[in-house]
Enzyme design. Structure first.
Site, short mmCIF file in Angstrom:
data_model
loop_
_atom_site.label_atom_id
_atom_site.label_comp_id
_atom_site.label_asym_id
_atom_site.label_seq_id
_atom_site.Cartn_x
_atom_site.Cartn_y
_atom_site.Cartn_z
N HIS A 17 2.20 3.32 12.56
CA HIS A 17 1.06 3.82 11.78
C HIS A 17 0.17 4.73 12.64
CE1 HIS A 17 1.47 -0.19 9.46
NE2 HIS A 17 1.84 0.75 8.61
N LYS A 41 1.64 -8.45 -2.51
CA LYS A 41 2.07 -8.88 -1.17
C LYS A 41 1.17 -10.01 -0.73
CE LYS A 41 3.95 -4.46 0.40
NZ LYS A 41 3.89 -3.40 1.42
N ARG A 90 10.25 6.61 7.42
CA ARG A 90 11.05 6.12 8.53
C ARG A 90 12.51 6.50 8.33
NH1 ARG A 90 8.07 0.55 7.99
NH2 ARG A 90 7.93 1.55 5.98
N SER A 128 5.29 -3.40 9.81
CA SER A 128 4.38 -4.53 10.02
C SER A 128 5.16 -5.84 9.89
CB SER A 128 3.24 -4.51 9.00
OG SER A 128 2.47 -3.35 9.16
P1 ADP Z 1 2.52 0.04 2.12
O1 ADP Z 1 2.35 -1.39 1.77
O2 ADP Z 1 1.73 0.99 1.28
O3 ADP Z 1 3.97 0.49 2.33
P2 ADP Z 1 2.30 0.05 4.97
O4 ADP Z 1 1.13 -0.37 5.77
O5 ADP Z 1 3.55 -0.77 5.12
O6 ADP Z 1 1.79 0.14 3.51
O7 ADP Z 1 2.66 1.56 5.31
C1 ADP Z 1 1.75 2.62 5.09
C2 ADP Z 1 2.47 3.94 5.30
O8 ADP Z 1 2.87 4.04 6.67
C3 ADP Z 1 3.75 4.12 4.49
O9 ADP Z 1 3.84 5.49 4.12
C4 ADP Z 1 4.85 3.77 5.45
O10 ADP Z 1 6.07 4.40 5.13
C5 ADP Z 1 4.26 4.31 6.74
N1 ADP Z 1 4.80 3.65 7.93
C6 ADP Z 1 4.85 2.34 8.21
N2 ADP Z 1 5.45 2.10 9.39
C7 ADP Z 1 5.80 3.31 9.87
C8 ADP Z 1 6.50 3.77 11.05
N3 ADP Z 1 6.98 2.90 11.95
N4 ADP Z 1 6.69 5.10 11.21
C9 ADP Z 1 6.25 5.96 10.26
N5 ADP Z 1 5.60 5.61 9.14
C10 ADP Z 1 5.38 4.31 8.94
#
Ligand code: ADP
Length: 163
Positions: A17, A41, A90, A128
């Site tokens: 992130h 979630k 990703r 996460s």
């Molecule tokens: P959500 O529940 O909306 O998916 P997340 O916190 O899991 O929220 O992710 C928020 C954004 O960050 C999403 O667009 C996700 O694809 C991106 N993201 C999460 N981890 C990574 C990573 N390792 N590299 C690039 N983007 C990421």
């Protein structure tokens, strides 16, 4: 002025992130990181904890701020006066669901664009969920999450194991 939002659950924020946050903050004037309380979630960290961690790890990025939001992401974008929504991609596995979200958002708010950032290679496998799993089993988290998040994990699992 280009204002953007970066919406997500951030349960908790990872280096994946943070990489997107830094790169996005480098190309927009103002970036608001939107923390969503996703009812479908079951989060490990409360919204307050997730916001606090994000604020700590982005303290050195002057044009980034953190805000809670609920409801439609496009409404939050409008509240922030943002025409751009940032998302990270990703692997191919992200593509289908991200495409669906982006197209839905575009059909309800054609004036707001989704901008995708391709993950930096070291974080392409990082989520996460993976960080939580590694933390739960007490393995090494360095390189995956900032030290502040590592500490928060330690606190969380100490409490839940009743130590
Ligand atoms: P959500 O529940 O909306 O998916 P997340 O916190 O899991 O929220 O992710 C928020 C954004 O960050 C999403 O667009 C996700 O694809 C991106 N993201 C999460 N981890 C990574 C990573 N390792 N590299 C690039 N983007 C990421």
């Amino acid at each position: 002025m280009v204002n953007a939002i970066y919406p997500g659950s951030f349960d908790p924020v990872t280096y994946g992130h943070l990489d997107i946050i830094r790169r996005a903050a480098g190309v927009v004037d103002k970036l608001v990181i939107g923390v969503l309380n996703n009812s479908s979630k079951n989060p490990l960290f409360s919204v307050e904890e997730r916001i606090e961690l994000l604020e700590k790890v982005t303290a050195d990025i002057p044009n980034a701020s953190v805000q809670y939001f609920e409801g439609l992401t496009v409404d939050f974008a409008r509240e922030c006066d943002a025409k751009v929504m940032i998302r990270g991609l990703r692997a191919v596995t992200d593509f289908e669901s991200e495409m669906q979200i982006a197209q839905t958002n575009h059909s309800i708010a054609p004036d707001i664009e989704t901008l995708f950032f391709a993950t930096s290679l070291p974080y392409s496998f990082l989520s996460s969920t993976i960080a939580k799993e590694i933390a739960f089993y007490g393995s090494d988290l360095s390189g995956l999450v900032p030290p502040e998040v590592e500490e928060a994990f330690q606190e969380k699992f100490k409490k839940s194991s009743g130590e």
